[in-house]
Design a protein around this motif. Structure first.
Motif, PDB file in Angstrom:
ATOM      1  N   TYR A  46       0.840  -1.203   0.000  1.00 57.01           N
ATOM      2  CA  TYR A  46       0.000   0.000   0.000  1.00 57.01           C
ATOM      3  C   TYR A  46       0.876   1.254   0.000  1.00 57.01           C
ATOM      4  CZ  TYR A  46      -3.410   3.508   1.413  1.00 57.01           C
ATOM      5  OH  TYR A  46      -4.192   4.634   1.470  1.00 57.01           O
ATOM      6  N   ARG A  47       1.935   1.237   0.796  1.00 56.11           N
ATOM      7  CA  ARG A  47       2.790   2.416   0.930  1.00 56.11           C
ATOM      8  C   ARG A  47       3.508   2.754  -0.374  1.00 56.11           C
ATOM      9  NH1 ARG A  47       5.638   0.500   4.480  1.00 56.11           N
ATOM     10  NH2 ARG A  47       7.593   0.060   3.387  1.00 56.11           N
ATOM     11  N   ILE A  48       3.967   1.731  -1.108  1.00 55.68           N
ATOM     12  CA  ILE A  48       4.779   1.970  -2.298  1.00 55.68           C
ATOM     13  C   ILE A  48       3.962   1.975  -3.586  1.00 55.68           C
ATOM     14  CG2 ILE A  48       6.705   1.067  -3.689  1.00 55.68           C
ATOM     15  CD1 ILE A  48       7.849  -0.128  -1.124  1.00 55.68           C
ATOM     16  N   TRP A  49       2.913   1.171  -3.628  1.00 54.47           N
ATOM     17  CA  TRP A  49       2.240   0.926  -4.895  1.00 54.47           C
ATOM     18  C   TRP A  49       0.789   1.373  -4.930  1.00 54.47           C
ATOM     19  CZ3 TRP A  49       5.711   0.295  -8.365  1.00 54.47           C
ATOM     20  CH2 TRP A  49       6.899  -0.383  -8.069  1.00 54.47           C
ATOM     21  N   SER A  50       0.386   2.271  -4.059  1.00 55.55           N
ATOM     22  CA  SER A  50      -0.966   2.830  -4.115  1.00 55.55           C
ATOM     23  C   SER A  50      -0.868   4.311  -4.460  1.00 55.55           C
ATOM     24  CB  SER A  50      -1.678   2.645  -2.768  1.00 55.55           C
ATOM     25  OG  SER A  50      -1.963   1.276  -2.548  1.00 55.55           O
ATOM     26  N   TYR A  95       6.831  -0.991 -15.069  1.00 54.75           N
ATOM     27  CA  TYR A  95       6.674   0.141 -15.976  1.00 54.75           C
ATOM     28  C   TYR A  95       6.095   1.376 -15.300  1.00 54.75           C
ATOM     29  CZ  TYR A  95       8.340  -2.810 -19.658  1.00 54.75           C
ATOM     30  OH  TYR A  95       9.148  -3.616 -20.427  1.00 54.75           O
ATOM     31  N   LEU A  96       6.166   1.398 -13.991  1.00 54.91           N
ATOM     32  CA  LEU A  96       6.010   2.656 -13.253  1.00 54.91           C
ATOM     33  C   LEU A  96       7.379   3.173 -12.827  1.00 54.91           C
ATOM     34  CD1 LEU A  96       2.853   2.136 -10.996  1.00 54.91           C
ATOM     35  CD2 LEU A  96       3.053   3.349 -13.180  1.00 54.91           C
ATOM     36  N   LYS A  97       8.417   2.425 -13.231  1.00 56.69           N
ATOM     37  CA  LYS A  97       9.797   2.854 -12.989  1.00 56.69           C
ATOM     38  C   LYS A  97      10.549   3.073 -14.305  1.00 56.69           C
ATOM     39  CE  LYS A  97       9.673   2.697  -8.478  1.00 56.69           C
ATOM     40  NZ  LYS A  97      10.474   1.760  -7.670  1.00 56.69           N
ATOM     41  N   TYR A  98      10.155   2.350 -15.324  1.00 55.88           N
ATOM     42  CA  TYR A  98      10.810   2.457 -16.626  1.00 55.88           C
ATOM     43  C   TYR A  98       9.768   2.602 -17.730  1.00 55.88           C
ATOM     44  CZ  TYR A  98      15.054   0.736 -14.343  1.00 55.88           C
ATOM     45  OH  TYR A  98      16.134   0.589 -13.526  1.00 55.88           O
ATOM     46  N   SER A  99      10.233   3.116 -18.852  1.00 51.62           N
ATOM     47  CA  SER A  99       9.395   3.226 -20.043  1.00 51.62           C
ATOM     48  C   SER A  99       9.565   1.979 -20.911  1.00 51.62           C
ATOM     49  CB  SER A  99       9.792   4.461 -20.855  1.00 51.62           C
ATOM     50  OG  SER A  99       9.261   4.416 -22.158  1.00 51.62           O
ATOM     51  N   GLN A 108      14.774  -5.000  -8.457  1.00 48.54           N
ATOM     52  CA  GLN A 108      15.145  -3.656  -8.012  1.00 48.54           C
ATOM     53  C   GLN A 108      14.061  -2.650  -8.376  1.00 48.54           C
ATOM     54  OE1 GLN A 108      18.627  -1.796  -9.888  1.00 48.54           O
ATOM     55  NE2 GLN A 108      19.394  -1.330  -7.826  1.00 48.54           N
ATOM     56  N   ALA A 109      13.507  -2.762  -9.582  1.00 49.19           N
ATOM     57  CA  ALA A 109      12.428  -1.862  -9.999  1.00 49.19           C
ATOM     58  C   ALA A 109      11.192  -2.040  -9.132  1.00 49.19           C
ATOM     59  CB  ALA A 109      12.083  -2.108 -11.466  1.00 49.19           C
ATOM     60  N   LEU A 110      11.003  -3.253  -8.621  1.00 47.18           N
ATOM     61  CA  LEU A 110       9.865  -3.543  -7.747  1.00 47.18           C
ATOM     62  C   LEU A 110      10.127  -3.129  -6.302  1.00 47.18           C
ATOM     63  CD1 LEU A 110       8.969  -7.138  -9.052  1.00 47.18           C
ATOM     64  CD2 LEU A 110       7.904  -4.968  -9.684  1.00 47.18           C
ATOM     65  N   SER A 111      11.274  -2.498  -6.056  1.00 41.49           N
ATOM     66  CA  SER A 111      11.696  -2.125  -4.698  1.00 41.49           C
ATOM     67  C   SER A 111      11.732  -3.354  -3.796  1.00 41.49           C
ATOM     68  CB  SER A 111      10.738  -1.064  -4.114  1.00 41.49           C
ATOM     69  OG  SER A 111      10.737   0.096  -4.898  1.00 41.49           O
ATOM     70  N   PHE A 112      11.975  -4.516  -4.402  1.00 47.01           N
ATOM     71  CA  PHE A 112      12.085  -5.802  -3.698  1.00 47.01           C
ATOM     72  C   PHE A 112      10.822  -6.145  -2.897  1.00 47.01           C
ATOM     73  CE2 PHE A 112      16.357  -4.122  -4.360  1.00 47.01           C
ATOM     74  CZ  PHE A 112      16.950  -5.174  -5.060  1.00 47.01           C
ATOM     75  N   THR A 113       9.698  -5.559  -3.258  1.00 44.99           N
ATOM     76  CA  THR A 113       8.414  -5.903  -2.633  1.00 44.99           C
ATOM     77  C   THR A 113       7.785  -7.012  -3.467  1.00 44.99           C
ATOM     78  OG1 THR A 113       7.322  -4.137  -3.898  1.00 44.99           O
ATOM     79  CG2 THR A 113       8.039  -3.616  -1.651  1.00 44.99           C
ATOM     80  N   LEU A 114       8.263  -8.237  -3.248  1.00 50.57           N
ATOM     81  CA  LEU A 114       7.867  -9.364  -4.091  1.00 50.57           C
ATOM     82  C   LEU A 114       6.548  -9.999  -3.666  1.00 50.57           C
ATOM     83  CD1 LEU A 114      11.344 -11.056  -4.651  1.00 50.57           C
ATOM     84  CD2 LEU A 114      10.218  -9.280  -6.004  1.00 50.57           C
TER      85      LEU A 114
END
Length: 331
Positions: free
Chosen positions: A21-25, A105-109, A160-166
């Motif tokens: 929720y903190r990172i991906w909302s 793709y919220l970190k890269y194009s 890494q792009a997922l901020s390691f929130t697997l």
């Protein structure tokens, strides 16, 4: 002295305390701005690189728009679903892989990393994070022109792009929780509840192809999916559970309506074959303007090496399919 006990936290409350929720909302406005910024920055970087490397600056390049990127991303989310079917993977693993792809793709194009070079890594990573072991040798066996090293090389970049929130939470578990609660409240409606449960899972799957998971919590999506499956039953359920709190009940119903709009849009994510091909060609050209120009003008040159379009730090040696395999297929 009397001891007071705090009210038990709901699944929704617990979810809002977690990293997902903190990172991906996001709010809808924030989500659109993130995509706009990523798209613009990638186009500017590519334009700068092409100006440095091109001998002829007259060749016009059309970069992907924000809408182009979104359409193409959802197209590849559908491809992830198809690939998961080949591996006979459970719904939650497929959902995790799709969410990995969308978060990446919220970190890269897409102009930086082609989704065809990311989707299999997301799927393989999802099998590991969801404890559904498939060896890398068995994973690549049904894939054409994809080596195990190609996937391994991208794993850290994706993580890494997922901020390691697997760990990814989906609406499927809350749907089952509501299913059990509904049975306790309406013991005489078991068949009706079971039918709503099964249909709601299909709606939850449809939600994967929208932005619902970035804007709402899994319990909210689950309740909306159940409402779509059997509105009368869920209206009775919400009255029984929250009827004493008129404001909360009104808020829940309004949220259900908003989420329903996203779920309905989910099945429309599939774009036509012609649109997909046009986007592939457009992406190839903006990543490889010199190769595209040589092909157009009849010049010589290899059409298979796409690494030059990516900054050196982002190049990954692999045997994944090159842009030209699809982009130039209809030329």
């Amino acid at each position: 002295m009397a001891t007071t006990h705090a009210a038990p936290k709901s699944d929704d409350d617990l979810y809002r305390q977690g990293s997902q929720y903190r990172i991906w909302s996001f709010s809808r406005a924030d989500l659109l701005e993130i995509r706009r910024s990523i798209n613009q920055n990638a186009a500017e970087r590519l334009q700068h690189e092409h100006q440095i490397t091109r001998a002829d600056s007259e060749y016009k390049i059309e970069y992907l728009s924000v809408q182009d990127e979104y359409d193409m991303l959802l197209h590849y989310c559908v491809k992830v679903q198809d690939a998961a079917t080949v591996y006979k993977l459970p719904s939650h693993i497929k959902a995790t892989a799709i969410q990995y792809l969308k978060r990446f793709y919220l970190k890269y194009s897409l102009m930086e990393f082609h989704p065809r070079n990311i989707m299999y890594t997301c799927l393989f990573l999802a099998t590991k994070s969801e404890n559904h072991f498939i060896s890398i040798e068995n994973f690549v066996q049904p894939l054409q022109r994809v080596s195990k090293q190609a996937i391994i090389d991208l794993e850290f970049i994706v993580a890494q792009a997922l901020s390691f929130t697997l760990l990814v939470h989906h609406a499927f578990n809350p749907i089952h929780g509501y299913f059990l609660d509904l049975q306790s409240i309406f013991p005489n409606k078991i068949n009706e509840i079971g039918s709503a449960h099964d249909q709601a899972r299909k709606y939850a799957n449809d939600s994967l192809f929208s932005d619902a998971a970035f804007l709402y919590t899994p319990p909210q999506i689950a309740l909306a999916a159940l409402m779509m499956a059997n509105e009368k039953l869920i209206d009775e359920y919400m009255e029984a559970k929250f009827g004493a709190n008129v404001y909360l009940l009104k808020q829940l119903k309004a949220t259900n309506v908003k989420i329903k709009e996203y779920i309905i849009e989910g099945p429309k994510a599939k774009i036509s074959k012609e649109r997909a091909l046009a986007l592939e060609r457009k992406l190839f050209i903006c990543r490889n303007p010199e190769k595209a120009k040589k092909r157009t003008t009849g010049g010589e040159g290899s059409m298979t090496d796409d690494s030059s379009a990516e900054p050196a730090a982002k190049r990954v040696k692999s045997e994944l399919i090159s842009d030209s395999d699809i982009a130039m297929a209809g030329a």
